[in-house]
Motif scaffolding. Structure first.
Motif, PDB file in Angstrom:
ATOM      1  N   VAL A   1      44.134  41.300  43.540  1.00 30.11           N
ATOM      2  CA  VAL A   1      42.793  41.846  43.741  1.00 30.11           C
ATOM      3  C   VAL A   1      42.218  41.146  44.967  1.00 30.11           C
ATOM      4  O   VAL A   1      42.672  40.071  45.351  1.00 30.11           O
ATOM      5  CB  VAL A   1      41.843  41.646  42.530  1.00 30.11           C
ATOM      6  N   THR A   2      41.224  41.754  45.562  1.00 30.72           N
ATOM      7  CA  THR A   2      40.568  41.150  46.715  1.00 30.72           C
ATOM      8  C   THR A   2      39.278  40.465  46.273  1.00 30.72           C
ATOM      9  O   THR A   2      38.750  40.756  45.201  1.00 30.72           O
ATOM     10  CB  THR A   2      40.234  42.210  47.776  1.00 30.72           C
ATOM     11  N   VAL A   3      38.777  39.579  47.105  1.00 35.38           N
ATOM     12  CA  VAL A   3      37.499  38.936  46.828  1.00 35.38           C
ATOM     13  C   VAL A   3      36.409  40.001  46.676  1.00 35.38           C
ATOM     14  O   VAL A   3      35.529  39.885  45.830  1.00 35.38           O
ATOM     15  CB  VAL A   3      37.144  37.929  47.951  1.00 35.38           C
ATOM     16  N   SER A   4      36.497  41.065  47.470  1.00 35.70           N
ATOM     17  CA  SER A   4      35.492  42.133  47.397  1.00 35.70           C
ATOM     18  C   SER A   4      35.518  42.849  46.048  1.00 35.70           C
ATOM     19  O   SER A   4      34.470  43.232  45.520  1.00 35.70           O
ATOM     20  CB  SER A   4      35.664  43.127  48.542  1.00 35.70           C
ATOM     21  N   VAL A   5      36.691  43.006  45.448  1.00 27.73           N
ATOM     22  CA  VAL A   5      36.791  43.606  44.112  1.00 27.73           C
ATOM     23  C   VAL A   5      36.205  42.641  43.078  1.00 27.73           C
ATOM     24  O   VAL A   5      35.459  43.054  42.185  1.00 27.73           O
ATOM     25  CB  VAL A   5      38.247  43.986  43.771  1.00 27.73           C
ATOM     26  N   VAL A   6      36.516  41.373  43.200  1.00 22.56           N
ATOM     27  CA  VAL A   6      35.947  40.373  42.289  1.00 22.56           C
ATOM     28  C   VAL A   6      34.421  40.387  42.396  1.00 22.56           C
ATOM     29  O   VAL A   6      33.713  40.332  41.389  1.00 22.56           O
ATOM     30  CB  VAL A   6      36.516  38.958  42.577  1.00 22.56           C
ATOM     31  N   ARG A   7      33.905  40.491  43.617  1.00 20.78           N
ATOM     32  CA  ARG A   7      32.448  40.565  43.809  1.00 20.78           C
ATOM     33  C   ARG A   7      31.869  41.803  43.113  1.00 20.78           C
ATOM     34  O   ARG A   7      30.848  41.718  42.438  1.00 20.78           O
ATOM     35  CB  ARG A   7      32.090  40.569  45.289  1.00 20.78           C
TER      36      ARG A   7
ATOM     37  N   GLY B   1      25.072  44.090  33.163  1.00 20.80           N
ATOM     38  CA  GLY B   1      25.187  44.304  31.724  1.00 20.80           C
ATOM     39  C   GLY B   1      25.568  45.729  31.390  1.00 20.80           C
ATOM     40  O   GLY B   1      26.085  46.466  32.216  1.00 20.80           O
ATOM     41  N   GLY B   2      25.329  46.116  30.145  1.00 18.28           N
ATOM     42  CA  GLY B   2      25.708  47.449  29.685  1.00 18.28           C
ATOM     43  C   GLY B   2      27.198  47.529  29.393  1.00 18.28           C
ATOM     44  O   GLY B   2      27.912  46.524  29.424  1.00 18.28           O
TER      45      GLY B   2
ATOM     46  N   ALA C   1      33.507  44.718  32.846  1.00 16.11           N
ATOM     47  CA  ALA C   1      33.710  43.905  34.049  1.00 16.11           C
ATOM     48  C   ALA C   1      33.829  42.422  33.694  1.00 16.11           C
ATOM     49  O   ALA C   1      34.665  41.703  34.241  1.00 16.11           O
ATOM     50  CB  ALA C   1      32.566  44.128  35.031  1.00 16.11           C
ATOM     51  N   SER C   2      33.015  41.988  32.774  1.00 13.92           N
ATOM     52  CA  SER C   2      33.059  40.596  32.329  1.00 13.92           C
ATOM     53  C   SER C   2      34.408  40.266  31.687  1.00 13.92           C
ATOM     54  O   SER C   2      34.983  39.199  31.943  1.00 13.92           O
ATOM     55  CB  SER C   2      31.911  40.344  31.346  1.00 13.92           C
ATOM     56  N   LEU C   3      34.927  41.168  30.876  1.00  8.12           N
ATOM     57  CA  LEU C   3      36.250  40.965  30.264  1.00  8.12           C
ATOM     58  C   LEU C   3      37.336  40.866  31.331  1.00  8.12           C
ATOM     59  O   LEU C   3      38.225  40.028  31.251  1.00  8.12           O
ATOM     60  CB  LEU C   3      36.577  42.105  29.300  1.00  8.12           C
TER      61      LEU C   3
ATOM     62  N   ILE D   1      41.370  38.747  32.388  1.00  6.51           N
ATOM     63  CA  ILE D   1      42.516  39.402  33.021  1.00  6.51           C
ATOM     64  C   ILE D   1      42.799  38.811  34.398  1.00  6.51           C
ATOM     65  O   ILE D   1      43.912  38.372  34.670  1.00  6.51           O
ATOM     66  CB  ILE D   1      42.302  40.929  33.084  1.00  6.51           C
ATOM     67  N   VAL D   2      41.808  38.795  35.267  1.00  8.11           N
ATOM     68  CA  VAL D   2      42.024  38.318  36.636  1.00  8.11           C
ATOM     69  C   VAL D   2      42.568  36.889  36.674  1.00  8.11           C
ATOM     70  O   VAL D   2      43.572  36.631  37.357  1.00  8.11           O
ATOM     71  CB  VAL D   2      40.739  38.467  37.496  1.00  8.11           C
TER      72      VAL D   2
END
Length: 127
Positions: free
Chosen positions: A39-45, A54-55, A61-63, A68-69
């Motif tokens: 993954v790229t830093v931009s995807v992590v961001r 949230g939501g 995204a939090s999971l 995973i990452v």
């Protein structure tokens, strides 16, 4: 047998969590090779910003960020626009791009990048 770089975008990672798909194994089977998931830093961001909001998507995204990452992915130091970064990295490495974004998929295919995408009928990622 070789080793292939496989670059994942945000949409694919979120779908893997929401649909409870083992994305790493699906991609390994599709590629039929050893893989280096990236993954790229931009995807992590992007994931971090979604998690912060949230939501349902934020929880997914939090999971991805927490479970995973850190365990399965290398992180490439590209910090521009996420779509541009993942496309550029897949092209430069001669690797694959994993996405659920139809616009990004078209751009990648137009640039000669092999795309791995989700096939709902099969409930798995395929080339």
């Amino acid at each position: 047998m070789g080793i292939s770089v496989v670059v994942f975008d945000t949409s694919a990672l979120l779908l893997a969590v929401t649909e409870r798909i083992d994305i790493i194994n699906d991609v390994k089977e599709a590629v039929e090779d050893l893989i280096i998931p990236v993954v790229t830093v931009s995807v992590v961001r992007e994931l971090w910003l979604l998690a912060k909001r949230g939501g349902k998507r934020g929880k997914a995204a939090s999971l991805v960020l927490n479970n995973i990452v850190p365990h399965y992915f290398s992180i490439a130091a590209l910090d521009g626009k996420a779509d541009d970064d993942v496309l550029s990295l897949a092209k430069e490495t001669g690797g694959f791009l994993v996405t659920c974004d139809s616009g990004l998929r078209r751009r990648a295919e137009d640039n000669g990048v092999t795309v791995i995408y989700y096939r709902r009928a099969l409930r798995r990622f395929t080339i």
